[in-house]
Design an enzyme around this catalytic site. Structure first.
Site, mmCIF file in Angstrom:
data_model
loop_
_atom_site.group_PDB
_atom_site.id
_atom_site.type_symbol
_atom_site.label_atom_id
_atom_site.label_comp_id
_atom_site.label_asym_id
_atom_site.label_seq_id
_atom_site.Cartn_x
_atom_site.Cartn_y
_atom_site.Cartn_z
ATOM 1 N N GLU A 76 11.248 -0.708 -2.308
ATOM 2 C CA GLU A 76 10.509 -1.943 -2.227
ATOM 3 C C GLU A 76 9.062 -2.189 -2.796
ATOM 4 O O GLU A 76 8.058 -2.660 -3.982
ATOM 5 C CB GLU A 76 10.247 -2.536 -1.153
ATOM 6 N N ASP B 83 7.696 -5.954 -0.450
ATOM 7 C CA ASP B 83 8.566 -6.994 0.403
ATOM 8 C C ASP B 83 8.160 -7.754 0.126
ATOM 9 O O ASP B 83 9.094 -9.445 0.148
ATOM 10 C CB ASP B 83 8.358 -6.531 1.697
#
EC number: 3.1.26.3
Length: 288
Positions: free
Chosen positions: A177, A105
């Site tokens: 992610e 992320d």
């Protein structure tokens, strides 16, 4: 006086003869128990094991090809696509994709921020922030995961067919992610940045949703150029009363008109403004 000799029965060492004249007693051969040897795998079992390993290797190679990165540590990739429900008893939640998702992320945010900074030199902080938020949202990550065919690669536990399908879709953004995090750990920042650029550049220039109302963007741009407020005019209305189609043009002095079509005047005006924004290369629209 002599002792009287007692008749003591003497046991014969000769074997008693049977009816047929053969010895009734038989010598039993004592067998020494042999140590039990472990069963060796049969050729069929060995073949099945080799076949299973080959299939897993082929699947990993195909997945790496879609991702565009050959892993030095394949375990990182496996962890990135493993949901908590698939963990065996005794394994920690950290063995699932979750830690890699956290890392990915932040790597994604950094790479996309760098991309935006260089792609839109005239955009201010507010516009860059809006673009960043749009590009790193879970829905955008899920779209990338779908485009890479990761939906069927997610490893889940036994959750039932219907729950399986829902869960796969709900975690796709997280899995994407996590893959970025795995690529970063395996190949460094350069490899992760390459993955992000390859999958986000087109999305950066053509976001799914307008970042701002195109009419507002066009008006602010016109004011910055010292031009009057854009004027919208209805060019044509077609279709039945219950389902009309409007064609609207927007005018600014010194510029060619731009037209748009929509199911309402306002929708058509937005399309017309977007057309002029794209044509004039105005920042803040879909293409900035």
């Amino acid at each position: 006086m002599k002792d009287e000799a007692k008749d003591i029965p003497i046991q014969s060492t000769e074997p008693a003869a049977g009816a047929d004249g053969e010895a009734a007693t038989k010598t039993l051969a004592t067998k020494t128990p042999e140590a039990k040897r472990p069963e060796s795998k049969t050729p069929a079992k060995k073949k099945r094991v080799r076949s299973s390993k080959a299939k897993a290797s082929d699947a990993n190679a195909a997945l790496e090809a879609r991702i565009g990165h050959s892993f030095a540590d394949p375990n990182l990739l496996m962890q990135a696509i493993t949901h908590v429900s698939a963990l065996k008893s005794g394994r920690k939640r950290g063995d699932s994709y979750q830690r890699l998702e956290f890392l990915g992320d932040h790597v994604l945010g950094l790479v996309v921020s760098d991309m935006l900074y260089h792609a839109f030199p005239n955009a201010d902080e507010g516009e860059l922030s809006k673009r960043l938020a749009e590009l790193v949202r879970k829905e955008s990550c899920a779209d990338v995961a779908k485009s890479l065919g990761l939906l069927d690669d997610v490893k889940l536990g036994s959750v039932g067919p219907s729950a399986d399908a829902r869960l796969r879709k709900s975690v796709l953004g997280d899995i994407c992610e996590a893959v970025i995090g795995a690529v970063f750990l395996d190949g460094g920042y350069a490899a992760a940045a390459e993955f992000v650029r390859r999958n986000w550049t087109e999305r950066m220039h053509k976001p799914r949703r307008p970042l701002r109302d195109p009419k507002t963007v066009l008006q602010e741009w016109a004011q910055g150029k010292g031009l009057p407020t854009p004027v919208y005019r209805e060019v044509e209305r077609t279709g039945p009363h219950h389902d009309p189609q409007f064609r609207v043009a927007v005018d600014l002095p010194g510029l060619a008109s731009a037209e748009g079509i929509g199911g309402s005047k306002r929708a058509a005006e937005k399309v017309a403004a977007s057309v002029m924004i794209e044509r004039e290369g105005v920042g803040g629209g879909n293409d900035g």
